[in-house]
Design a protein around this motif. Structure first.
Motif, PDB file in Angstrom:
ATOM      1  N   ALA A 181     -14.176  39.673   7.922  1.00 49.18           N
ATOM      2  CA  ALA A 181     -14.083  38.363   7.285  1.00 49.18           C
ATOM      3  C   ALA A 181     -14.094  37.249   8.319  1.00 49.18           C
ATOM      4  O   ALA A 181     -14.736  36.205   8.130  1.00 49.18           O
ATOM      5  CB  ALA A 181     -12.821  38.290   6.427  1.00 49.18           C
ATOM      6  N   LEU A 182     -13.391  37.454   9.420  1.00 55.35           N
ATOM      7  CA  LEU A 182     -13.390  36.431  10.470  1.00 55.35           C
ATOM      8  C   LEU A 182     -14.779  36.280  11.080  1.00 55.35           C
ATOM      9  O   LEU A 182     -15.231  35.160  11.362  1.00 55.35           O
ATOM     10  CB  LEU A 182     -12.364  36.794  11.548  1.00 55.35           C
ATOM     11  N   ALA A 183     -15.456  37.402  11.265  1.00 53.64           N
ATOM     12  CA  ALA A 183     -16.817  37.327  11.812  1.00 53.64           C
ATOM     13  C   ALA A 183     -17.735  36.539  10.877  1.00 53.64           C
ATOM     14  O   ALA A 183     -18.577  35.747  11.330  1.00 53.64           O
ATOM     15  CB  ALA A 183     -17.363  38.739  12.039  1.00 53.64           C
ATOM     16  N   MET A 184     -17.575  36.740   9.569  1.00 52.01           N
ATOM     17  CA  MET A 184     -18.375  35.966   8.606  1.00 52.01           C
ATOM     18  C   MET A 184     -18.063  34.487   8.734  1.00 52.01           C
ATOM     19  O   MET A 184     -18.977  33.634   8.743  1.00 52.01           O
ATOM     20  CB  MET A 184     -18.078  36.433   7.178  1.00 52.01           C
ATOM     21  N   ALA A 185     -16.767  34.167   8.807  1.00 54.85           N
ATOM     22  CA  ALA A 185     -16.384  32.755   8.928  1.00 54.85           C
ATOM     23  C   ALA A 185     -16.959  32.149  10.201  1.00 54.85           C
ATOM     24  O   ALA A 185     -17.407  30.992  10.208  1.00 54.85           O
ATOM     25  CB  ALA A 185     -14.854  32.641   8.912  1.00 54.85           C
ATOM     26  N   GLN A 186     -16.969  32.894  11.272  1.00 53.64           N
ATOM     27  CA  GLN A 186     -17.501  32.379  12.540  1.00 53.64           C
ATOM     28  C   GLN A 186     -19.017  32.201  12.478  1.00 53.64           C
ATOM     29  O   GLN A 186     -19.557  31.252  13.060  1.00 53.64           O
ATOM     30  CB  GLN A 186     -17.095  33.319  13.671  1.00 53.64           C
ATOM     31  N   ARG A 187     -19.691  33.116  11.778  1.00 55.28           N
ATOM     32  CA  ARG A 187     -21.149  32.948  11.636  1.00 55.28           C
ATOM     33  C   ARG A 187     -21.475  31.731  10.784  1.00 55.28           C
ATOM     34  O   ARG A 187     -22.470  31.033  11.031  1.00 55.28           O
ATOM     35  CB  ARG A 187     -21.763  34.204  11.012  1.00 55.28           C
ATOM     36  N   GLU A 188     -20.647  31.475   9.777  1.00 54.37           N
ATOM     37  CA  GLU A 188     -20.884  30.319   8.916  1.00 54.37           C
ATOM     38  C   GLU A 188     -20.628  29.005   9.659  1.00 54.37           C
ATOM     39  O   GLU A 188     -21.206  27.977   9.312  1.00 54.37           O
ATOM     40  CB  GLU A 188     -19.975  30.393   7.682  1.00 54.37           C
ATOM     41  N   ALA A 189     -19.712  29.030  10.646  1.00 59.21           N
ATOM     42  CA  ALA A 189     -19.360  27.790  11.362  1.00 59.21           C
ATOM     43  C   ALA A 189     -19.372  28.061  12.863  1.00 59.21           C
ATOM     44  O   ALA A 189     -18.313  28.127  13.498  1.00 59.21           O
ATOM     45  CB  ALA A 189     -17.989  27.297  10.903  1.00 59.21           C
ATOM     46  N   PRO A 190     -20.566  28.205  13.443  1.00 62.04           N
ATOM     47  CA  PRO A 190     -20.633  28.546  14.877  1.00 62.04           C
ATOM     48  C   PRO A 190     -20.011  27.481  15.780  1.00 62.04           C
ATOM     49  O   PRO A 190     -19.476  27.796  16.838  1.00 62.04           O
ATOM     50  CB  PRO A 190     -22.130  28.711  15.130  1.00 62.04           C
ATOM     51  N   ALA A 191     -20.074  26.226  15.367  1.00 68.14           N
ATOM     52  CA  ALA A 191     -19.473  25.173  16.203  1.00 68.14           C
ATOM     53  C   ALA A 191     -17.959  25.336  16.264  1.00 68.14           C
ATOM     54  O   ALA A 191     -17.340  25.163  17.324  1.00 68.14           O
ATOM     55  CB  ALA A 191     -19.844  23.798  15.652  1.00 68.14           C
ATOM     56  N   ASP A 192     -17.355  25.652  15.109  1.00 65.08           N
ATOM     57  CA  ASP A 192     -15.913  25.903  15.104  1.00 65.08           C
ATOM     58  C   ASP A 192     -15.575  27.114  15.960  1.00 65.08           C
ATOM     59  O   ASP A 192     -14.585  27.117  16.700  1.00 65.08           O
ATOM     60  CB  ASP A 192     -15.418  26.133  13.670  1.00 65.08           C
ATOM     61  N   ALA A 193     -16.388  28.157  15.855  1.00 70.09           N
ATOM     62  CA  ALA A 193     -16.128  29.367  16.633  1.00 70.09           C
ATOM     63  C   ALA A 193     -16.193  29.104  18.125  1.00 70.09           C
ATOM     64  O   ALA A 193     -15.439  29.681  18.914  1.00 70.09           O
ATOM     65  CB  ALA A 193     -17.128  30.455  16.240  1.00 70.09           C
ATOM     66  N   ALA A 194     -17.095  28.203  18.516  1.00 71.43           N
ATOM     67  CA  ALA A 194     -17.246  27.915  19.941  1.00 71.43           C
ATOM     68  C   ALA A 194     -16.138  27.020  20.480  1.00 71.43           C
ATOM     69  O   ALA A 194     -15.914  26.970  21.688  1.00 71.43           O
ATOM     70  CB  ALA A 194     -18.605  27.252  20.180  1.00 71.43           C
TER      71      ALA A 194
END
Length: 998
Positions: A181-194
């Motif tokens: 689920a976290l990986a999905m969230a990060q793919r949806e918002a790459p700027a937030d993940a970075a």
């Protein structure tokens, strides 16, 4: 046979197999989807073995009907041919209506149960991550999740896994799901993940790897900004990612929901920010957190996101968790929390509540967690997040009786399995035992009760809850000793149970259950002995509680009482001589050394009741007593054993006086100066060891000669180092050199041979295995060290020193003093070495440089690897070696001109140097303070640990006991270390100026 007859026959078969609605079952078996297998005996047997045969058959019919017509045959054929699949599939369908519904929606999922590879039997997080990997959106993740859940349930229902393995697999599946689920969230918002590093900390049963089938998954979020990102924007990004991850798991769609992600265990709960930095978490826990929050953190475990950050979080909060039991009102807080949980249960549900009710799961968990928090402070073996692992560790460590632990383990497994079966039925979160007989029957059968399921289940449930409640109260409430500190009308203690744990915890006892066992053994019953103990215990308990280790004090008191309880004088002494009881309590709780000595000779308790009993005895009196015992012995071994017994008693006398500050000078007021007390201890231990060596020498001499004849030589034992300086610590070796002189007319070779035989026999006798503190003889300071003869003639010493003596030997001889053997020979040895150690012309520049080189080499080579040079009492900066070498250099340079410097004692030489103006008052005071402090620390460590150590102990309780010996208040161990470093740092400054530069 007519059709009706066949039906009646099958009707009976279905009843015998446990179907409660055989008519409906017959209709389903005759329906087109199941008609091909309707008459298969093994299939009907398998249905009859399930928790609910009717449900299993209905769900099977729905599953087959949901399959396209062309895909039904493979399922039915495999079902008939493969018993493992039959047991797994029907077992799940009979136990879980919820999973039956899932299979009807996704009928092809039955193939997940066809075969389990070896690696699939006990999958972990990695295997579940692989199973979930194809999911690229939340709905697919739900489908994949339930497919994995199906396999877990199949292993559980068929007994391939037990409760603990199933709970761990459920936690691992939850971990893998959160990561997906976290990986999905990060793919949806790459700027937030970075913009941030985000770690997800599992709490509760997920953190403890003991999750239920249907449960909220408790988490805490911690985040840090990535390089180039400000903290504020980074936390906002992390919050968006965390919230999205939670929604992916918690939202309900056409594919249902997975579970709720609950972040309410975070600091400030619902009112606090969802995501915090690590420092923010720590600031909250250090200042604001309540006791229950540390209890919750017992199970904290990084499960998703940035692994390094998760590990940092876990490492940072762990010390706070294991100090939680030190908080004021810790035990009452935990108890109040438990009572609030019970009070929150609706009255109508209290008797059916598996989790929160009396005798329920929380009783086990709270008791285990309390014991973990109390004892895990000092025992790292108890620091498990999983309840059953922690319970096993508590049993292994002796904190819970093995039988009690086994009972709790069995009950906990039973109750958790019941909880699992309840939740598995409809995949709903519930902890209530059903009150409907049909549901109780299904639940009982799912647990293997096939005879009378309802009655058998009810009886087992009542039995286990009663056992849990009984043991919970025993561990969590009863073993508390509040009443022990209260006196009744007749001056006797009322032993009570109600608040014993709280009282003992408040007094500082680390193991109240053991303490209560000791108290019960000491004070229960109606005997006169028990009555006296009940009178004594309040004073003793209070005194034990004032020590760093109350538990050890009480345990030692019980051991002494067990050994002397039948002696009429023992309890009378403690009752009638108030000082005796108080002195005994202080001695028994001060560490291991003195109690160990006392337990080997409990009659020495009598010394504690005599005002003069703790005054060190003169060497002459000790010598007279010891040599008389040697003369009475039938063998050298018995002679030395008798001498050891006297040594043991005198060491106890000295240690006890040291512990309770009972070192009055002869006829004078009590000694208060720590340096003066240290001098008295050094004198006493030196005398005790000198007498023991004299006894061994006398026994060895007698053994080496026949018919009481004189040996052909006289022997003297010369004390060196701290022995010669009257500065022995309790655990010091005895440095000696041995000198002999042939008697008039004796053959020199025969005399040398006799001296060697006697010396070796003396050392052998002293080294015989025994239970007493060892007296280790070290003769390596003799000429040529280990390579030289053990004993030399006086003439040989004179020849050696005249020709070969090195400056370090002159320095070592500064401490030379006769301690045993022929007194005249010892005096003449001193006359021989005086010119060496106090050279008439002082010390030249080259010898001074050599001494400095030797000191520098010792500092670089002899300090143990890993030792802290700021706290090593012997070789550390400003420690014993620094001060002693500085003083000894002054003695070598000025001893010939300043007679007062001609002493083997460090403090006396330092005082003489100050009086002669060789160093300032301030420098002398700094060096003296450091030397006294380092020496007292060494004595304290030995008294506490029972064995020597040249640094402070690593164990916090032992360090606290050292601090108490040195006069610090409870909780001031840190200040003690700071004071030690400050004192020795100042001394090192003086040493560098006087020794290396002066």
């Amino acid at each position: 046979m007519p059709v009706e007859g066949r039906r009646d026959s099958r009707f009976g078969q279905l009843l015998r197999r446990g179907f409660t609605d055989p008519r409906t079952a017959e209709q389903l078996l005759d329906s087109p989807p199941l008609r091909p297998v309707a008459t298969d005996g093994p299939l009907l047997d398998a249905l009859g073995a399930t928790a609910d045969p009717d449900l299993a058959l209905r769900s099977l019919a729905r599953l087959v009907e949901s399959l396209p017509a062309g895909e039904r045959a493979p399922l039915l054929d495999t079902l008939l041919a493969a018993k493992p699949l039959r047991d797994r599939l029907l077992g799940v369908l009979g136990a879980s209506e919820g999973l039956g519904d899932r299979l009807a929606r996704h009928p092809d999922e039955w193939q997940a149960l066809v075969a389990f590879e070896t690696a699939d039997l006990h999958p972990g997080t990695a295997e579940f991550e692989t199973a979930l990997a194809p999911a690229t959106d939340p709905d697919t993740l739900r489908v994949r999740y339930y497919r994995a859940l199906l396999t877990i349930a199949a292993r559980d229902i068929t007994g391939t896994t037990g409760f603990a393995e199933t709970a761990a697999e459920l936690a691992d599946l939850a971990t893998a799901t959160l990561r997906a689920a976290l990986a999905m969230a990060q793919r949806e918002a790459p700027a937030d993940a970075a913009a941030c590093r985000l770690a997800v900390i599992g709490m509760g049963k997920c953190g403890g790897r003991e999750l239920n089938y249907v449960s909220d998954v408790d988490v805490i979020f911690v985040a840090e900004p990535t390089e180039g990102t400000e903290e504020g924007p980074a936390l906002q990004a992390a919050t968006r990612l965390a919230a999205r991850m939670m929604r992916i798991c918690s939202d309900t769609t056409a594919e249902g929901t997975i579970w709720q992600v609950d972040a309410n265990l975070r600091p400030e709960g619902r009112n606090g920010p969802l995501v915090r930095t690590l420092e923010s978490h720590l600031a909250y826990y250090r200042r604001w957190a309540k006791t229950w929050e540390f209890q919750a953190l017992l199970k904290a475990r990084p499960i998703a996101g940035d692994p390094d950050l998760g590990a940092e979080y876990q490492a940072a909060v762990a010390p706070l968790v294991w100090r939680a039991a030190e908080r004021e009102n810790f035990v009452p807080d935990v108890q109040r929390m438990r009572r609030r949980v019970e009070e929150s249960i609706p009255a109508a549900h209290a008797e059916r509540e598996l989790k929160l009710g009396p005798g329920g799961l929380r009783d086990v968990e709270f008791a285990v967690q309390l014991l973990q928090l109390v004892h895990g402070r000092t025992d790292a073996e108890l620091r498990h997040a999983t309840t059953l692992d922690a319970l096993a560790a508590l049993a292994a460590g002796g904190y819970v009786g093995r039988q009690d632990a086994a009972s709790l383990d069995a009950s906990y497994r039973f109750l958790r399995t019941v909880e699992h079966r309840l939740q598995l039925h409809r995949l709903r979160r519930t902890h209530l035992m059903p009150d409907d007989e049909v549901e109780l029957r299904r639940l009982g059968r799912s647990l293997g009760f096939l005879g009378e399921p309802v009655e058998e289940l009810t009886a087992a449930w009542r039995r286990h809850t009663a056992a849990v409640r009984r043991l919970h109260e025993k561990l969590f409430y009863r073993p508390l000793l509040e009443a022990v500190a209260r006196l009744g009308g007749e001056g006797q203690v009322r032993l009570g149970q109600a608040a014993a744990r709280e009282r003992l915890e408040a007094l500082g006892y680390g193991d109240p259950a053991a303490a209560l066992r000791h108290l019960t053994a000491l004070a229960s019953g109606v005997s006169r002995k028990a009555a006296i103990q009940r009178t004594l215990l309040p004073v003793l308990l209070d005194r034990f509680a004032d020590s760093a280790d109350p538990d050890a004090g009480l345990l030692n008191f019980r051991k002494v009482s067990d050994a002397l309880g039948s002696s009429p004088w023992y309890l009378r002494l403690l009752r009638d001589e108030g000082a005796a009881a108080e002195n005994l309590a202080r001695v028994l709780s001060a560490g291991r050394f003195a109690p160990d000595l006392l337990l080997r000779a409990p009659e020495a308790v009598a010394l504690l009741g005599d005002p003069a009993g703790l005054r060190p005895r003169e060497r002459s009196a000790l010598t007279q007593e010891t040599l008389a015992a040697v003369r009475r012995a039938d063998s050298p071994e018995q002679a030395v054993a008798a001498a050891r017994g006297i040594r043991r008693r005198e060491l106890f006398r000295t240690a006890a006086a040291d512990i309770i500050d009972a070192f009055p000078p002869e006829g004078g007021p009590a000694v208060e100066d720590p340096g003066a007390v240290l001098d008295r201890v050094g004198d006493a231990v030196t005398d005790i060891n000198a007498v023991a060596i004299a006894a061994a020498l006398r026994a060895a001499t007698s053994a080496a000669t026949a018919d009481g004849a004189e040996p052909p030589t006289r022997i003297a034992v010369i004390g060196m180092g701290r022995f010669g300086g009257h500065e022995l610590a309790y655990g010091s070796d005895a440095d000696v050199i041995l000198v002999h002189e042939p008697r008039e007319g004796a053959d020199e070779q025969q005399a040398a041979k006799a001296a060697f035989t006697i010396a070796n026999e003396m050392i052998r006798l002293l080294q015989l295995p025994n239970i007493d503190p060892p007296l280790l003889i070290d003769a390596t300071l003799r000429p040529e060290g280990r390579n030289g003869p053990l004993v030399r003639s006086l003439a040989s010493y004179a020849a050696y020193y005249r020709r070969w003596s090195l400056v370090w030997e002159s320095q070592a001889l500064l401490r030379a003093e006769p301690v045993a053997g022929d007194a005249d020979l010892g005096a003449r040895f001193v006359e021989l070495v005086d010119p060496l150690r106090y050279p008439a012309d002082g010390l030249g520049d080259e010898p001074v440089r050599e001494i400095r080189r030797l000191k520098a080499r010792m500092e670089s080579e002899r300090l143990p690897r890993g030792a802290d040079p700021t706290t090593h009492t012997k070789l550390g900066r400003g420690g014993l070696s620094d001060v002693e070498w500085t003083v000894q250099l002054l003695q070598l340079r000025h001893g010939a001109a300043v007679p007062a410097l001609r002493t083997t004692r460090t403090r006396a030489a330092l005082a003489a140097a100050r009086a002669a103006g060789l160093l300032s008052e301030e420098d002398a005071a700094v060096l003296d303070e450091a030397w006294v402090l380092a020496s007292r620390v060494r004595n304290a460590v030995l008294l506490v640990r029972g064995r020597p150590l040249d640094s402070f102990p690593s164990d916090s309780r032992e360090t606290a006991a050292v601090a108490r010996y040195l006069g610090y208040e409870p909780g001031e161990a840190g200040r003690m270390l700071d004071d030690y470093r400050r004192t020795t740092r100042r001394a090192r400054g003086v040493v560098e100026r006087l020794f290396y530069e002066g």
